[in-house]
Design a protein around this motif. Structure first.
Motif, PDB file in Angstrom:
ATOM      1  N   UNK A  36      16.852 -53.047  38.913  1.00 52.77           N
ATOM      2  CA  UNK A  36      16.172 -53.621  37.748  1.00 52.77           C
ATOM      3  C   UNK A  36      17.211 -54.408  36.961  1.00 52.77           C
ATOM      4  N   UNK A  37      16.833 -55.608  36.512  1.00 49.94           N
ATOM      5  CA  UNK A  37      17.719 -56.391  35.659  1.00 49.94           C
ATOM      6  C   UNK A  37      17.766 -55.722  34.291  1.00 49.94           C
ATOM      7  N   UNK A  38      18.907 -55.153  33.938  1.00 48.54           N
ATOM      8  CA  UNK A  38      19.045 -54.453  32.661  1.00 48.54           C
ATOM      9  C   UNK A  38      19.397 -55.430  31.543  1.00 48.54           C
ATOM     10  N   UNK A  57      11.905 -57.572  35.463  1.00 52.03           N
ATOM     11  CA  UNK A  57      12.484 -58.304  36.584  1.00 52.03           C
ATOM     12  C   UNK A  57      13.269 -57.332  37.458  1.00 52.03           C
ATOM     13  N   UNK A  58      13.028 -57.394  38.759  1.00 52.68           N
ATOM     14  CA  UNK A  58      13.761 -56.587  39.729  1.00 52.68           C
ATOM     15  C   UNK A  58      14.348 -57.496  40.803  1.00 52.68           C
ATOM     16  N   UNK A  59      15.441 -57.024  41.397  1.00 58.15           N
ATOM     17  CA  UNK A  59      16.083 -57.748  42.489  1.00 58.15           C
ATOM     18  C   UNK A  59      16.224 -56.772  43.648  1.00 58.15           C
ATOM     19  N   UNK A  60      15.747 -57.182  44.818  1.00 55.70           N
ATOM     20  CA  UNK A  60      15.846 -56.351  46.006  1.00 55.70           C
ATOM     21  C   UNK A  60      16.777 -57.031  47.006  1.00 55.70           C
ATOM     22  N   UNK A 134      18.895 -69.495  35.644  1.00 55.36           N
ATOM     23  CA  UNK A 134      19.463 -68.631  34.615  1.00 55.36           C
ATOM     24  C   UNK A 134      19.580 -67.180  35.090  1.00 55.36           C
ATOM     25  N   UNK A 135      18.576 -66.670  35.793  1.00 49.79           N
ATOM     26  CA  UNK A 135      18.526 -65.245  36.122  1.00 49.79           C
ATOM     27  C   UNK A 135      18.971 -64.879  37.531  1.00 49.79           C
ATOM     28  N   UNK A 136      19.037 -65.828  38.443  1.00 49.01           N
ATOM     29  CA  UNK A 136      19.373 -65.498  39.831  1.00 49.01           C
ATOM     30  C   UNK A 136      20.840 -65.815  40.104  1.00 49.01           C
ATOM     31  N   UNK A 137      21.501 -64.932  40.854  1.00 43.99           N
ATOM     32  CA  UNK A 137      22.885 -65.245  41.218  1.00 43.99           C
ATOM     33  C   UNK A 137      22.911 -66.447  42.158  1.00 43.99           C
ATOM     34  N   UNK A 138      23.809 -67.385  41.893  1.00 44.69           N
ATOM     35  CA  UNK A 138      23.962 -68.564  42.740  1.00 44.69           C
ATOM     36  C   UNK A 138      25.440 -68.901  42.840  1.00 44.69           C
ATOM     37  N   UNK A 139      25.877 -69.271  44.020  1.00 47.52           N
ATOM     38  CA  UNK A 139      27.285 -69.592  44.242  1.00 47.52           C
ATOM     39  C   UNK A 139      28.116 -68.343  44.418  1.00 47.52           C
ATOM     40  N   UNK A 160      23.692 -57.632  34.843  1.00 48.66           N
ATOM     41  CA  UNK A 160      23.922 -56.205  34.897  1.00 48.66           C
ATOM     42  C   UNK A 160      22.647 -55.557  35.403  1.00 48.66           C
ATOM     43  N   UNK A 161      22.756 -54.872  36.530  1.00 49.86           N
ATOM     44  CA  UNK A 161      21.611 -54.298  37.212  1.00 49.86           C
ATOM     45  C   UNK A 161      21.721 -52.788  37.279  1.00 49.86           C
ATOM     46  N   UNK A 162      20.564 -52.119  37.291  1.00 47.19           N
ATOM     47  CA  UNK A 162      20.498 -50.672  37.448  1.00 47.19           C
ATOM     48  C   UNK A 162      19.536 -50.357  38.579  1.00 47.19           C
ATOM     49  N   UNK A 163      19.854 -49.355  39.377  1.00 49.25           N
ATOM     50  CA  UNK A 163      18.970 -48.966  40.482  1.00 49.25           C
ATOM     51  C   UNK A 163      17.564 -48.699  39.969  1.00 49.25           C
TER      52      UNK A 163
END
Length: 164
Positions: A36-38, A57-60, A134-139, A160-163
């Motif tokens: 989860x995007x903290x 927002x979550x990232x898998x 803005x929210x997604x990692x790139x590069x 900063x993400x949390x499980x």
């Protein structure tokens, strides 16, 4: 004056927040499963920055691919140029990544959906590729993880993400 998301950013360095190196796992161990995007901190043109926390927002991460998605129900609380705003993400972004030690290189791919930015009583609709800037990692990004938390730092943003 209403705040807006700035999709271009300067190459100012950022570093992951306070994770001792003796507790940092290899990047491949970090980049598995659902987070989860903290919170995030973004650095834009002329050293402007914005912060955000909360939301749905979550990232898998799954063996070289990632998906960032928002359910469109719970907004991220933003502070942009000293003003409060809400960003409700209702869409997905798929991307890929490669890993070398504790450095990962991210590449954004297909994006669908949109987001609503509400500030100063006005609402603006943003396309998902703009939100992804803005929210997604790139590069190239430095990763740090410990237990249930992970930080991803590029030159423009720290996530900063949390499980989940």
């Amino acid at each position: 004056q209403r705040p807006s998301i700035n999709t271009s950013a300067s190459a100012t360095s950022a570093s992951p927040a306070g994770t001792p190196s003796d507790q940092t796992g290899p990047a491949t161990d970090c980049l598995t499963g659902r987070y989860r995007l903290a919170r995030f901190v973004g650095i834009g043109d002329r050293a402007t920055f914005g912060t955000g926390d909360g939301g749905d927002v979550v990232v898998t991460f799954n063996q070289g691919t990632y998906e960032l998605s928002g359910a469109g129900k719970k907004p991220i609380t933003l502070t942009l140029a000293g003003q409060q705003a809400k960003l409700t993400v209702d869409g997905t972004l798929q991307g890929s990544y490669t890993v070398d030690g504790n450095v990962a290189t991210f590449k954004a791919g297909e994006a669908e959906g949109s987001a609503r930015l509400t500030a100063a009583g006005q609402t603006q609709t943003l396309k998902m590729p703009d939100v992804a800037n803005v929210l997604a990692p790139q590069g190239s990004a430095v990763l740090a993880c410990s237990g249930e938390r992970m930080a991803i730092a590029t030159g423009q943003i720290r996530l900063e993400l949390e499980r989940a």
